[in-house]
Design an enzyme around this catalytic site. Structure first.
Site, PDB file in Angstrom:
ATOM      1  CB  CYS A   1      39.224   7.681 -21.192  1.00  0.00           C
ATOM      2  SG  CYS A   1      39.006   9.124 -22.254  1.00  0.00           S
TER       3      CYS A   1
ATOM      4  CG  MET B   1      51.887   8.719 -31.926  1.00  0.00           C
ATOM      5  SD  MET B   1      52.100   8.341 -30.160  1.00  0.00           S
ATOM      6  CE  MET B   1      51.926   9.972 -29.439  1.00  0.00           C
TER       7      MET B   1
ATOM      8  CG  ASP C   1      43.108  12.883 -29.030  1.00  0.00           C
ATOM      9  OD1 ASP C   1      43.836  12.617 -28.059  1.00  0.00           O
ATOM     10  OD2 ASP C   1      42.117  12.211 -29.331  1.00  0.00           O
TER      11      ASP C   1
ATOM     12  N   GLY D   1      28.465  19.601 -37.750  1.00  0.00           N
ATOM     13  CA  GLY D   1      27.737  18.412 -38.173  1.00  0.00           C
ATOM     14  C   GLY D   1      27.967  17.284 -37.194  1.00  0.00           C
ATOM     15  N   GLY D   2      27.574  16.078 -37.579  1.00  0.00           N
ATOM     16  CA  GLY D   2      27.791  14.943 -36.697  1.00  0.00           C
ATOM     17  C   GLY D   2      26.829  13.809 -36.977  1.00  0.00           C
TER      18      GLY D   2
ATOM     19  CB  THR E   1      22.180  11.972 -33.127  1.00  0.00           C
ATOM     20  OG1 THR E   1      22.863  13.220 -33.027  1.00  0.00           O
ATOM     21  CG2 THR E   1      21.525  11.667 -31.787  1.00  0.00           C
TER      22      THR E   1
ATOM     23  CG  ASP F   1      45.361  13.300 -25.151  1.00  0.00           C
ATOM     24  OD1 ASP F   1      45.898  12.424 -25.844  1.00  0.00           O
ATOM     25  OD2 ASP F   1      44.139  13.502 -25.147  1.00  0.00           O
TER      26      ASP F   1
END
EC number: 2.7.9.3
Length: 393
Positions: free
Chosen positions: A42, A69, A116, A167-168, A170, A273
């Site tokens: 991060c 947020m 999150d 799913g996603g 790449t 977080d």
């Protein structure tokens, strides 16, 4: 974790894994994933002041104090069986490698994006999309092995959290990347909005600070940098650094799911977080989102013991003592109405999840142009050691 009679119960299956051995995966003995990025975890985020300036030029929803947020909370046209409105709560997060092991990196990536959702008190994620970049700087074998291992770690950890990757996307990129989009559809009663803090609230943090220092030291142990050679070498031995790194790695991959589930039964007023902006940066963001005019005062901070030592040796190069050191998949910063509720939460979290949490401050009324959060000048550092036989030393 798994569900039993509607409750989240701890589950450790799949959390323990042998030490990373690249040779067993068909990789060179000296292979380490962090060699393929300059920005770890991060810490790759755009600095908070720059991001806020950028967002000012973008039109967002008028009157919404929670824009910016951890999650987007959108009221849907659909209603539940009782006629009450439903809300889609969604978030996205991704980053570059922070650890040497691609499978572990996948686990951390999943824990981070789910965190999150957990910050809103939602402990059940309906679906996750995976975002992945395969490194063009690796040769074909390295790229195939690392990409597959990151995917496995991510998918396994999402399943551990009781959800599925559906799913996603790449792509190819010089630096590897892992993250995703997490979404849940919930009723109002199933979430805790991040805007309900009140003066007098007690603040609790569920993970120690110091991840960025830990992952940097680990890489420097293999590939010494000038700052390591000048300020660390000979003053911290390899055992200390490995202990710090292992503790931080365990913390980064640990799900904040139980911490989210217990927010409801202990009367939490809101949470965030702690990730790339550091604890003070995220506390300021949380404070600015409140309906009440408040300031979050941090008076105690738990930090990994090795990170404290290294930060002192480096002159606080990464601003750990200022509250701005980046964390990756950090803990929840949660506000409770009373000290009794905060202490009850800490006690039950330890009993169910086996992990400590700490009271780190309080919420006060904000006066005039005072900041939305601050570190008390004489704040206490709580040094947290490694975990041996399930005890913190």
């Amino acid at each position: 974790m798994s569900e039993k009679e509607g409750k989240v119960i701890p589950e450790t299956n799949g959390m323990k894994r042998p030490r990373f051995d690249p040779v067993k995966l068909g990789l060179p003995e000296e292979f380490t994933l962090t060699d393929y990025t300059r920005l770890k975890g991060c810490s790759c985020k755009v600095p908070q002041p720059e991001l806020l300036a950028l967002l000012q030029s973008v039109s967002t929803t008028p009157g919404r104090r929670d824009v910016g947020m951890d999650c987007s909370i959108v009221k849907l046209q659909h209603k539940d069986e009782t006629g009450k409105p439903l809300y889609m709560v969604s978030t996205t997060d991704f980053f570059f490698p922070s650890v040497e092991d691609p499978y572990l990196q996948g686990q951390i990536g999943a824990a981070n994006v789910l965190s999150d959702l957990y910050s809103t008190g939602i402990d059940r994620c309906d679906t996750v999309l995976m975002l992945l970049a395969a490194s063009t700087d690796m040769d074909k074998t390295e790229r195939e092995v690392c990409t597959q291992e990151m995917m496995k770690g991510f998918v396994d950890h999402v399943r551990l959290a009781g959800s599925d990757v559906t799913g996603g996307q790449t792509v190819m990129n010089p630096w590897p990347l892992i993250g995703g989009i997490a979404t849940s559809v919930v009723a109002e009663s199933q979430m805790i909005r991040p805007t309900g803090l009140q003066p007098g609230d007690i603040l609790v943090l569920t993970k120690p600070l110091g991840c960025q220092i830990a992952v940097n030291l680990k890489q420097w142990l293999r590939r010494p940098s000038p700052i390591f050679e000048e300020q660390i070498q000979g003053k911290m031995d390899s055992e200390e650094i490995e202990e710090l790194y292992n503790a931080a790695a365990d913390g980064m991959k640990r799900l904040n799911r139980m911490a989210a589930a217990l927010m409801h039964s202990h009367g939490a007023h809101g949470a965030t977080d702690v990730t790339g902006f550091g604890i003070l940066g995220h506390a300021k963001n949380l404070g600015s989102a409140q309906k009440a005019d408040v300031c979050l005062v941090l008076d105690s901070l738990p930090m990994y013991r090795g990170a404290v030592k290294a930060s002192k040796l480096m002159g606080d190069k990464y601003r750990l003592f200022e509250g701005y050191a980046a964390e990756t998949s950090g803990g929840l910063l949660v506000a409770f109405g009373t000290r009794e509720e905060a202490e009850g939460y800490i006690r039950e979290l330890y009993e169910t999840d086996g992990e400590p949490a700490w009271v780190v401050g309080r919420v006060v009324r904000r006066e005039g142009s005072a900041p939305y959060a601050l570190l008390q000048k004489d704040y206490k550092i709580i040094e947290v050691g490694a975990k041996v036989n399930d005890k913190i030393i």
